[in-house]
Design a protein around this motif. Structure first.
Motif, PDB file in Angstrom:
ATOM      1  N   ARG A 155      41.421  44.394  41.303  1.00 59.87           N
ATOM      2  CA  ARG A 155      42.244  43.501  42.117  1.00 59.87           C
ATOM      3  C   ARG A 155      43.683  44.000  42.082  1.00 59.87           C
ATOM      4  O   ARG A 155      44.146  44.501  41.067  1.00 59.87           O
ATOM      5  CB  ARG A 155      42.180  42.070  41.580  1.00 59.87           C
ATOM      6  CG  ARG A 155      40.844  41.399  41.805  1.00 59.87           C
ATOM      7  CD  ARG A 155      40.874  39.937  41.408  1.00 59.87           C
ATOM      8  NE  ARG A 155      41.086  39.760  39.979  1.00 59.87           N
ATOM      9  CZ  ARG A 155      42.089  39.080  39.442  1.00 59.87           C
ATOM     10  NH1 ARG A 155      42.997  38.507  40.210  1.00 59.87           N
ATOM     11  NH2 ARG A 155      42.204  38.965  38.128  1.00 59.87           N
ATOM     12  N   VAL A 156      44.364  43.872  43.198  1.00 61.87           N
ATOM     13  CA  VAL A 156      45.782  44.239  43.228  1.00 61.87           C
ATOM     14  C   VAL A 156      46.596  42.957  43.383  1.00 61.87           C
ATOM     15  O   VAL A 156      46.112  41.973  43.950  1.00 61.87           O
ATOM     16  CB  VAL A 156      46.102  45.242  44.361  1.00 61.87           C
ATOM     17  CG1 VAL A 156      45.356  46.547  44.137  1.00 61.87           C
ATOM     18  CG2 VAL A 156      45.778  44.669  45.725  1.00 61.87           C
ATOM     19  N   PRO A 157      47.817  42.935  42.857  1.00 52.43           N
ATOM     20  CA  PRO A 157      48.634  41.716  42.907  1.00 52.43           C
ATOM     21  C   PRO A 157      48.887  41.252  44.335  1.00 52.43           C
ATOM     22  O   PRO A 157      48.951  42.058  45.268  1.00 52.43           O
ATOM     23  CB  PRO A 157      49.937  42.136  42.219  1.00 52.43           C
ATOM     24  CG  PRO A 157      49.563  43.320  41.388  1.00 52.43           C
ATOM     25  CD  PRO A 157      48.471  44.015  42.137  1.00 52.43           C
ATOM     26  N   GLN A 158      49.032  39.946  44.511  1.00 50.10           N
ATOM     27  CA  GLN A 158      49.372  39.397  45.816  1.00 50.10           C
ATOM     28  C   GLN A 158      50.649  40.052  46.323  1.00 50.10           C
ATOM     29  O   GLN A 158      51.579  40.313  45.563  1.00 50.10           O
ATOM     30  CB  GLN A 158      49.578  37.882  45.716  1.00 50.10           C
ATOM     31  CG  GLN A 158      48.283  37.104  45.504  1.00 50.10           C
ATOM     32  CD  GLN A 158      47.336  37.220  46.692  1.00 50.10           C
ATOM     33  OE1 GLN A 158      47.773  37.313  47.821  1.00 50.10           O
ATOM     34  NE2 GLN A 158      46.043  37.224  46.419  1.00 50.10           N
ATOM     35  N   GLY A 159      50.673  40.313  47.611  1.00 46.01           N
ATOM     36  CA  GLY A 159      51.843  40.937  48.213  1.00 46.01           C
ATOM     37  C   GLY A 159      51.754  42.443  48.288  1.00 46.01           C
ATOM     38  O   GLY A 159      52.508  43.078  49.027  1.00 46.01           O
ATOM     39  N   MET A 160      50.839  43.040  47.528  1.00 45.34           N
ATOM     40  CA  MET A 160      50.653  44.486  47.588  1.00 45.34           C
ATOM     41  C   MET A 160      49.628  44.789  48.672  1.00 45.34           C
ATOM     42  O   MET A 160      48.567  44.164  48.722  1.00 45.34           O
ATOM     43  CB  MET A 160      50.172  45.030  46.241  1.00 45.34           C
ATOM     44  CG  MET A 160      50.003  46.542  46.241  1.00 45.34           C
ATOM     45  SD  MET A 160      49.462  47.156  44.628  1.00 45.34           S
ATOM     46  CE  MET A 160      50.964  46.994  43.696  1.00 45.34           C
ATOM     47  N   LEU A 161      49.937  45.721  49.539  1.00 47.43           N
ATOM     48  CA  LEU A 161      49.038  46.069  50.634  1.00 47.43           C
ATOM     49  C   LEU A 161      48.296  47.349  50.313  1.00 47.43           C
ATOM     50  O   LEU A 161      48.851  48.282  49.728  1.00 47.43           O
ATOM     51  CB  LEU A 161      49.821  46.250  51.935  1.00 47.43           C
ATOM     52  CG  LEU A 161      50.546  45.001  52.463  1.00 47.43           C
ATOM     53  CD1 LEU A 161      51.347  45.353  53.702  1.00 47.43           C
ATOM     54  CD2 LEU A 161      49.539  43.900  52.767  1.00 47.43           C
TER      55      LEU A 161
END
Length: 200
Positions: A155-161
Motif C-alpha cells: 500500500r502507498v500513503p494517501q496522496g501518493m500517485l
C-alpha cells in the motif's frame, strides 16, 4: 548489497524484494521479504552473480506491505488481495505451471478490478539448467519453492500517485524483427513453438 547488510535490514522488519543466487538467498533469515533466484544482477556497479551479495528493493514501510505465498490453486486470488491504493510485486519460477498460469490467465478474473502489478521471473544460469531449478523464496516462513508465486502487496500513503508504464530493460537496435503468421494471442506448448520455428 552484502549479505550482512541485508540481514540487518530484514531484522529491523523492513519489507524487501531480493534477488540473487541460491547460495546467497539461503543465508537470509526469516522476515518480511520475498525473493527469487537470478544468475545475474545489474546496477551501476555490478553485473554478476555472487554468494556474498544480492540485489535488494526496499518496499513501503512496515504495516504498508504484506508478503504472501500463493500455490497454484490460490494464484487467482492475487488480484483480489491487491491493495486499492498500491501495487503488487510478483515473483514466479521460470518455466513452471505458475509461470504459465500467470502469463496466460492473470488479470482475467471475473469481477476483480485490475490493480498495478510488477515483478519478475526467477531464473538460473542457462549453463546450469537441469542441474539447478529456478526458485522463489517466502521469507515469512523461510521456504524456498520451485512452484507457486511469492507476492508483496504494497500500500502507498494517501496522496501518493502511482504512474503506469513499461520498463524496457533492453532497447531494440533495429537488427532483429519478429514476424507472426497470425494476429491475436494464444498460449501454446513448447512443441508447437518448436514446430513453428519460434524456438531453437
Amino acid at each position: 548489497m552484502t549479505i550482512d547488510a541485508v540481514v540487518r535490514l530484514i531484522r529491523t522488519g523492513r519489507a524487501l524484494a531480493i534477488t540473487g543466487v541460491e547460495e546467497a538467498l539461503d543465508q537470509l533469515p526469516i522476515g518480511a521479504w520475498i525473493g527469487g533466484t537470478a544468475p545475474h544482477m545489474k546496477d551501476a556497479k555490478v553485473c554478476a552473480s555472487t554468494e556474498r551479495q544480492v540485489f535488494v528493493t526496499e518496499l513501503p514501510a512496515r504495516g504498508l506491505t504484506s508478503v504472501q505465498y500463493y500455490d497454484l490453486e490460490r494464484m487467482a486470488a492475487i488480484s483480489a488481495h491487491a491493495p486499492a491504493q498500491g501495487y503488487s510485486l510478483v515473483i514466479v519460477p521460470d518455466g513452471g505451471s505458475a509461470h504459465l498460469r500467470f502469463a496466460s490467465e492473470f488479470g482475467d478474473e471475473p469481477g476483480v478490478t485490475p490493480r498495478p502489478t510488477v515483478g519478475w521471473v526467477a531464473s538460473v544460469d542457462s549453463a546450469r539448467r537441469g542441474l539447478r531449478q529456478p526458485l522463489v523464496y517466502f521469507g515469512k516462513t523461510g521456504q524456498k519453492l520451485a512452484e507457486g508465486a511469492v507476492v508483496a502487496h504494497a500500500r502507498v500513503p494517501q496522496g501518493m500517485l502511482l504512474g503506469d508504464g513499461v520498463a524496457r530493460l533492453m532497447a531494440p537496435r533495429g537488427l532483429d524483427v519478429l514476424c507472426f503468421a497470425h494476429s491475436g494471442s494464444a498460449t501454446v506448448g513448447a512443441g508447437s513453438m518448436a514446430a513453428a520455428g519460434l524456438m531453437a
